[in-house]
Design a protein around this motif. Structure first.
Motif, PDB file in Angstrom:
ATOM      1  N   GLY A 176     -26.198   7.176  57.057  1.00 29.46           N
ATOM      2  CA  GLY A 176     -26.702   7.851  58.135  1.00 29.46           C
ATOM      3  C   GLY A 176     -25.805   8.443  59.102  1.00 29.46           C
ATOM      4  N   ALA A 177     -24.327   8.752  58.646  1.00 34.49           N
ATOM      5  CA  ALA A 177     -23.314   9.386  59.249  1.00 34.49           C
ATOM      6  C   ALA A 177     -23.611  10.790  59.325  1.00 34.49           C
ATOM      7  CB  ALA A 177     -21.996   8.865  58.703  1.00 34.49           C
ATOM      8  N   GLU A 178     -23.052  11.451  60.469  1.00 35.43           N
ATOM      9  CA  GLU A 178     -23.464  12.908  60.463  1.00 35.43           C
ATOM     10  C   GLU A 178     -22.466  13.626  59.674  1.00 35.43           C
ATOM     11  OE1 GLU A 178     -23.706  16.251  64.021  1.00 35.43           O
ATOM     12  OE2 GLU A 178     -23.273  14.210  64.643  1.00 35.43           O
ATOM     13  N   PHE A 179     -22.840  14.553  59.041  1.00 41.20           N
ATOM     14  CA  PHE A 179     -21.975  15.196  58.160  1.00 41.20           C
ATOM     15  C   PHE A 179     -21.040  16.153  58.880  1.00 41.20           C
ATOM     16  CE2 PHE A 179     -20.391  18.237  55.069  1.00 41.20           C
ATOM     17  CZ  PHE A 179     -20.471  17.854  53.677  1.00 41.20           C
ATOM     18  N   THR A 180     -21.534  17.100  59.847  1.00 36.25           N
ATOM     19  CA  THR A 180     -20.412  17.697  60.695  1.00 36.25           C
ATOM     20  C   THR A 180     -19.117  17.082  61.419  1.00 36.25           C
ATOM     21  OG1 THR A 180     -22.206  19.194  61.105  1.00 36.25           O
ATOM     22  CG2 THR A 180     -20.229  19.201  62.580  1.00 36.25           C
ATOM     23  N   LYS A 181     -19.693  15.470  62.017  1.00 41.94           N
ATOM     24  CA  LYS A 181     -18.766  14.849  62.592  1.00 41.94           C
ATOM     25  C   LYS A 181     -17.786  14.106  61.445  1.00 41.94           C
ATOM     26  CE  LYS A 181     -18.345  10.724  65.511  1.00 41.94           C
ATOM     27  NZ  LYS A 181     -18.881   9.483  66.100  1.00 41.94           N
ATOM     28  N   LEU A 182     -18.103  13.810  60.224  1.00 40.69           N
ATOM     29  CA  LEU A 182     -17.232  13.364  59.305  1.00 40.69           C
ATOM     30  C   LEU A 182     -16.406  14.372  58.707  1.00 40.69           C
ATOM     31  CD1 LEU A 182     -19.538  11.084  56.790  1.00 40.69           C
ATOM     32  CD2 LEU A 182     -17.666  10.250  58.589  1.00 40.69           C
ATOM     33  N   ALA A 183     -16.706  15.804  58.718  1.00 40.47           N
ATOM     34  CA  ALA A 183     -16.073  16.608  58.254  1.00 40.47           C
ATOM     35  C   ALA A 183     -15.016  17.054  59.141  1.00 40.47           C
ATOM     36  CB  ALA A 183     -16.921  17.996  58.100  1.00 40.47           C
ATOM     37  N   ALA A 184     -15.240  17.010  60.512  1.00 38.92           N
ATOM     38  CA  ALA A 184     -14.164  17.240  61.587  1.00 38.92           C
ATOM     39  C   ALA A 184     -13.024  16.122  61.536  1.00 38.92           C
ATOM     40  CB  ALA A 184     -14.828  17.188  62.913  1.00 38.92           C
ATOM     41  N   GLU A 185     -13.373  15.028  61.188  1.00 32.61           N
ATOM     42  CA  GLU A 185     -12.611  13.722  61.222  1.00 32.61           C
ATOM     43  C   GLU A 185     -11.807  13.457  59.990  1.00 32.61           C
ATOM     44  OE1 GLU A 185     -15.250  10.279  62.049  1.00 32.61           O
ATOM     45  OE2 GLU A 185     -15.303  10.884  64.161  1.00 32.61           O
ATOM     46  N   LYS A 186     -12.379  13.771  58.792  1.00 34.08           N
ATOM     47  CA  LYS A 186     -11.943  13.478  57.537  1.00 34.08           C
ATOM     48  C   LYS A 186     -11.482  14.572  56.615  1.00 34.08           C
ATOM     49  CE  LYS A 186     -14.409   8.802  57.488  1.00 34.08           C
ATOM     50  NZ  LYS A 186     -13.122   8.087  57.912  1.00 34.08           N
ATOM     51  N   SER A 187     -11.927  15.745  56.716  1.00 36.04           N
ATOM     52  CA  SER A 187     -11.722  16.701  55.863  1.00 36.04           C
ATOM     53  C   SER A 187     -10.350  17.169  55.944  1.00 36.04           C
ATOM     54  CB  SER A 187     -12.615  17.979  56.212  1.00 36.04           C
ATOM     55  OG  SER A 187     -12.219  18.807  55.139  1.00 36.04           O
ATOM     56  N   THR A 188      -9.585  17.365  54.921  1.00 36.93           N
ATOM     57  CA  THR A 188      -8.408  17.987  54.912  1.00 36.93           C
ATOM     58  C   THR A 188      -8.336  19.361  54.722  1.00 36.93           C
ATOM     59  OG1 THR A 188      -8.031  17.764  52.500  1.00 36.93           O
ATOM     60  CG2 THR A 188      -7.371  15.815  53.756  1.00 36.93           C
ATOM     61  N   GLY A 189      -9.230  20.129  54.667  1.00 39.86           N
ATOM     62  CA  GLY A 189      -9.530  21.569  54.427  1.00 39.86           C
ATOM     63  C   GLY A 189      -9.498  22.179  55.765  1.00 39.86           C
ATOM     64  N   PRO A 190      -9.090  23.660  55.860  1.00 44.05           N
ATOM     65  CA  PRO A 190      -8.896  24.426  56.989  1.00 44.05           C
ATOM     66  C   PRO A 190     -10.307  24.621  57.739  1.00 44.05           C
ATOM     67  CG  PRO A 190      -9.094  25.827  55.169  1.00 44.05           C
ATOM     68  CD  PRO A 190      -8.817  24.455  54.438  1.00 44.05           C
ATOM     69  N   SER A 191     -11.533  24.182  57.210  1.00 46.68           N
ATOM     70  CA  SER A 191     -12.945  24.449  57.920  1.00 46.68           C
ATOM     71  C   SER A 191     -13.198  23.155  58.676  1.00 46.68           C
ATOM     72  CB  SER A 191     -14.016  24.373  56.710  1.00 46.68           C
ATOM     73  OG  SER A 191     -13.871  23.548  55.948  1.00 46.68           O
ATOM     74  N   ALA A 192     -12.261  22.128  58.541  1.00 48.73           N
ATOM     75  CA  ALA A 192     -12.554  20.754  59.176  1.00 48.73           C
ATOM     76  C   ALA A 192     -12.891  21.212  60.872  1.00 48.73           C
ATOM     77  CB  ALA A 192     -11.367  19.953  59.017  1.00 48.73           C
ATOM     78  N   ALA A 193     -11.967  21.700  61.224  1.00 46.86           N
ATOM     79  CA  ALA A 193     -12.344  22.282  62.685  1.00 46.86           C
ATOM     80  C   ALA A 193     -13.578  22.740  63.197  1.00 46.86           C
ATOM     81  CB  ALA A 193     -11.373  23.355  63.300  1.00 46.86           C
ATOM     82  N   GLN A 194     -14.505  23.462  62.091  1.00 44.00           N
ATOM     83  CA  GLN A 194     -15.738  23.875  62.146  1.00 44.00           C
ATOM     84  C   GLN A 194     -16.860  22.818  61.659  1.00 44.00           C
ATOM     85  OE1 GLN A 194     -13.251  26.134  60.647  1.00 44.00           O
ATOM     86  NE2 GLN A 194     -12.732  26.690  62.925  1.00 44.00           N
ATOM     87  N   GLY A 195     -16.281  21.641  61.422  1.00 39.87           N
ATOM     88  CA  GLY A 195     -17.188  20.902  60.917  1.00 39.87           C
ATOM     89  C   GLY A 195     -17.631  21.116  59.382  1.00 39.87           C
ATOM     90  N   GLY A 196     -16.745  21.627  58.686  1.00 40.81           N
ATOM     91  CA  GLY A 196     -16.737  22.013  57.372  1.00 40.81           C
ATOM     92  C   GLY A 196     -17.419  23.231  56.878  1.00 40.81           C
ATOM     93  N   ASP A 197     -17.887  23.978  57.907  1.00 37.25           N
ATOM     94  CA  ASP A 197     -18.780  25.020  57.826  1.00 37.25           C
ATOM     95  C   ASP A 197     -18.073  26.210  56.888  1.00 37.25           C
ATOM     96  OD1 ASP A 197     -20.808  26.841  57.882  1.00 37.25           O
ATOM     97  OD2 ASP A 197     -20.262  27.394  60.195  1.00 37.25           O
ATOM     98  N   LEU A 198     -18.645  26.505  55.926  1.00 38.46           N
ATOM     99  CA  LEU A 198     -18.331  27.778  54.994  1.00 38.46           C
ATOM    100  C   LEU A 198     -18.877  28.828  55.106  1.00 38.46           C
ATOM    101  CD1 LEU A 198     -17.786  25.432  51.836  1.00 38.46           C
ATOM    102  CD2 LEU A 198     -15.959  26.259  53.318  1.00 38.46           C
ATOM    103  N   GLY A 199     -20.114  28.980  56.027  1.00 40.33           N
ATOM    104  CA  GLY A 199     -20.798  30.215  56.057  1.00 40.33           C
ATOM    105  C   GLY A 199     -21.501  30.444  54.927  1.00 40.33           C
TER     106      GLY A 199
END
Length: 290
Positions: free
Chosen positions: A174-197
């Motif tokens: 049940g974790a929120e994807f956007t929050k996990l992306a901001a916390e754990k992603s090593t990619g440049p889109s982490a600051a946008q919650g992993g958003d790739l458009g």
């Protein structure tokens, strides 16, 4: 002694310096340099030769891009000075008899050939590339076509498969994807919650695209997706079919394609009407490629 090529280059540099200096000074234009003035307006007389505003505007269109962006008021006077100087230098050069030198004659002929060839193409090929012809070509190109499928997605990029599995486990809990992306992603889109458009399949590496477009909107990958960048966990948010490109979007491409085809067709006809012999560097005839 300088060769003609080196001397010409040196003279061009000198003229450029004469021109560029006043541009930086931002010389204001005198009255009559406004864009609404008749192009036939005479702006200078050098002996019996007149310079018109229209000629200055043509000169402006041939300047480097950075100068074309400068307001006319800022470059009017240096352009006028350059036009006057060009007339003076040309007159002095002709009076010197330099135009009778073999090397100069060859360059004049070469320049004349280029001007004539360009005029020929403009009056024949370019005249066939009409808006009606381009629009017909556009309609044929896009008839029955729809745009490509696009996806809007987020991802979490991780360094190892184990880390990606751990993130998927958190999402399953049940974790929120956007929050996990901001916390754990090593990619440049982490600051946008992993958003790739929005993106099309060809804009992403194949492994990523295949996984993203296989998902249903609102779902994420249950297994990590490996690419050259690392391990991905992908959330597909939306899918859509992009609109077919408009006529305006394709105008330049259609113009280039049609012009190229017409020139090629004209060249093939000219080649067929003329005996052409080709030789290698040693003078031996070249064998046509089969």
């Amino acid at each position: 002694m300088l060769s003609l090529r080196h001397a010409t280059a040196a003279a061009s540099v000198a003229l450029s310096l004469v021109f560029c200096g006043p541009v930086v000074a931002q010389t204001p234009a005198p009255a009559g340099a406004a864009s609404d003035v008749d192009p036939s307006t005479v702006v200078a007389r050098v002996g019996d030769k007149e310079v018109t505003l229209g000629e200055l505007m043509v000169m402006r269109s041939q300047l480097p891009a950075q100068y074309q962006q400068v307001p006319l008021e800022a470059i009017y006077e240096p352009m006028l000075n350059r036009a006057v100087d060009q007339i003076l230098i040309t007159r002095a050069a002709r009076a010197s008899g330099i135009a009778d030198q073999d090397e100069v004659k060859a360059k004049i002929e070469e320049a004349a050939d280029q001007v004539i060839a360009e005029a020929y193409l403009t009056q024949t090929i370019a005249s066939e590339v009409t808006e009606d012809a381009l629009r017909k070509r556009y309609e044929e190109a896009v008839a029955g076509q729809t745009g490509e499928e696009e996806a809007k997605a987020r991802h979490i990029l991780l360094d190892s498969e184990e880390d990606a599995q751990a993130v998927i486990a958190e999402l399953n809990d049940g974790a929120e994807f956007t929050k996990l992306a901001a916390e754990k992603s090593t990619g440049p889109s982490a600051a946008q919650g992993g958003d790739l458009g929005w993106f099309q399949a060809g804009q992403m590496v194949p492994e990523f695209s295949a996984a993203a477009f296989a998902l249903e909107p609102g779902t994420y990958t249950k297994e990590p997706v490996k690419s050259q960048f690392g391990w991905h966990v992908i959330l597909l948010e939306e899918k859509r079919t992009a609109d077919a490109p408009s006529f305006e979007d394709m105008h330049d491409q259609l113009t280039a394609e049609m012009t190229r085809e017409l020139i090629q067709a004209r060249l093939e006809k000219l080649r067929g009407d003329t005996k052409i012999e080709r030789f290698g560097p040693t003078g031996k005839p070249l064998v046509p490629a089969e």
